[in-house]
Enzyme design. Structure first.
Site, mmCIF file in Angstrom:
data_model
loop_
_atom_site.group_PDB
_atom_site.id
_atom_site.type_symbol
_atom_site.label_atom_id
_atom_site.label_comp_id
_atom_site.label_asym_id
_atom_site.label_seq_id
_atom_site.Cartn_x
_atom_site.Cartn_y
_atom_site.Cartn_z
ATOM 1 N N ILE A 196 0.852 -1.197 0.000
ATOM 2 C CA ILE A 196 0.000 0.000 0.000
ATOM 3 C C ILE A 196 0.881 1.238 0.000
ATOM 4 O O ILE A 196 1.739 1.395 0.852
ATOM 5 C CB ILE A 196 -0.878 0.074 1.270
ATOM 6 C CG1 ILE A 196 -1.775 -1.155 1.401
ATOM 7 C CG2 ILE A 196 -1.736 1.336 1.236
ATOM 8 C CD1 ILE A 196 -2.561 -1.182 2.698
ATOM 9 N N HIS A 197 0.658 2.120 -0.956
ATOM 10 C CA HIS A 197 1.318 3.418 -0.945
ATOM 11 C C HIS A 197 0.294 4.411 -1.452
ATOM 12 O O HIS A 197 -0.825 4.031 -1.781
ATOM 13 C CB HIS A 197 2.586 3.392 -1.811
ATOM 14 C CG HIS A 197 2.335 2.848 -3.172
ATOM 15 N ND1 HIS A 197 2.033 3.654 -4.243
ATOM 16 C CD2 HIS A 197 2.285 1.577 -3.623
ATOM 17 C CE1 HIS A 197 1.830 2.897 -5.311
ATOM 18 N NE2 HIS A 197 1.962 1.631 -4.964
ATOM 19 N N GLY A 198 0.644 5.686 -1.523
ATOM 20 C CA GLY A 198 -0.330 6.734 -1.830
ATOM 21 C C GLY A 198 -1.260 6.414 -2.974
ATOM 22 O O GLY A 198 -2.480 6.486 -2.854
ATOM 23 N N GLY A 255 -3.486 3.503 -2.115
ATOM 24 C CA GLY A 255 -4.354 3.863 -0.996
ATOM 25 C C GLY A 255 -5.549 4.662 -1.430
ATOM 26 O O GLY A 255 -6.651 4.429 -0.982
#
Length: 159
Positions: free
Chosen positions: A16-18, A21
């Site tokens: 999960i990253h920006g 997300g």
């Protein structure tokens, strides 16, 4: 046993990253992000960093591969699940373990020594190709896309 409501499974070595997300969760209408990864399941620091990029209304769970296989069928139909795995081998382990994965978004598999780049964000080696071919045999759709509005590309045409 109910069939869990898995909206999409994504392979992303960053988990999960920006971008994941926000973009994918919103696009899918997911309310639960399930990270299935043995290492992340043990790593509280990594979990809190991943929690920070998710909107407050989205729940996140960090399960080992085996726990995911064991509990996924107990998921409530209200849980709209976005399943995130680190690599194709984890995805194959889940699929062969009975997790009902029928569509995989191949998001990010970074380049490293011995891998060949087949798209801007995806590099594979022989073991990866073998795992993708097995998933293909099991009837899983394999689609390379960084973000939802990109045109997807079937990975089987690139390997």
């Amino acid at each position: 046993m109910t069939t869990p409501n898995i909206l999409l499974t994504r392979i992303d070595n960053r988990l999960i990253h920006g971008q994941v997300g926000v973009t994918w969760v919103n696009h899918l209408g997911a309310n639960l992000v399930l990270v299935a990864n043995d290492k992340a399941a043990q790593d509280k620091v990594q979990q809190s960093l991943m929690d920070m990029v998710l909107p407050d209304v989205i729940q996140a769970r960090y399960f080992s591969l085996q726990k995911t296989i064991d509990v996924i069928h107990k998921a409530s139909p209200r849980q709209k699940i976005f399943l995130v795995v680190k690599d194709v081998h984890d995805a194959l382990t889940l699929k062969e373990g009975g997790v009902p994965i029928d569509h995989i978004n191949v998001g990010n598999m970074h380049y490293e020594e011995g891998k060949k780049q087949i798209s801007a964000t995806v590099s594979v080696d022989e073991k990866d190709i073998k795992a993708f071919k097995r998933l293909d045999e099991l009837g899983v759709t394999l689609d390379i896309r960084g973000v939802p509005n990109e045109k997807g590309q079937n990975i089987m045409e690139l390997i």
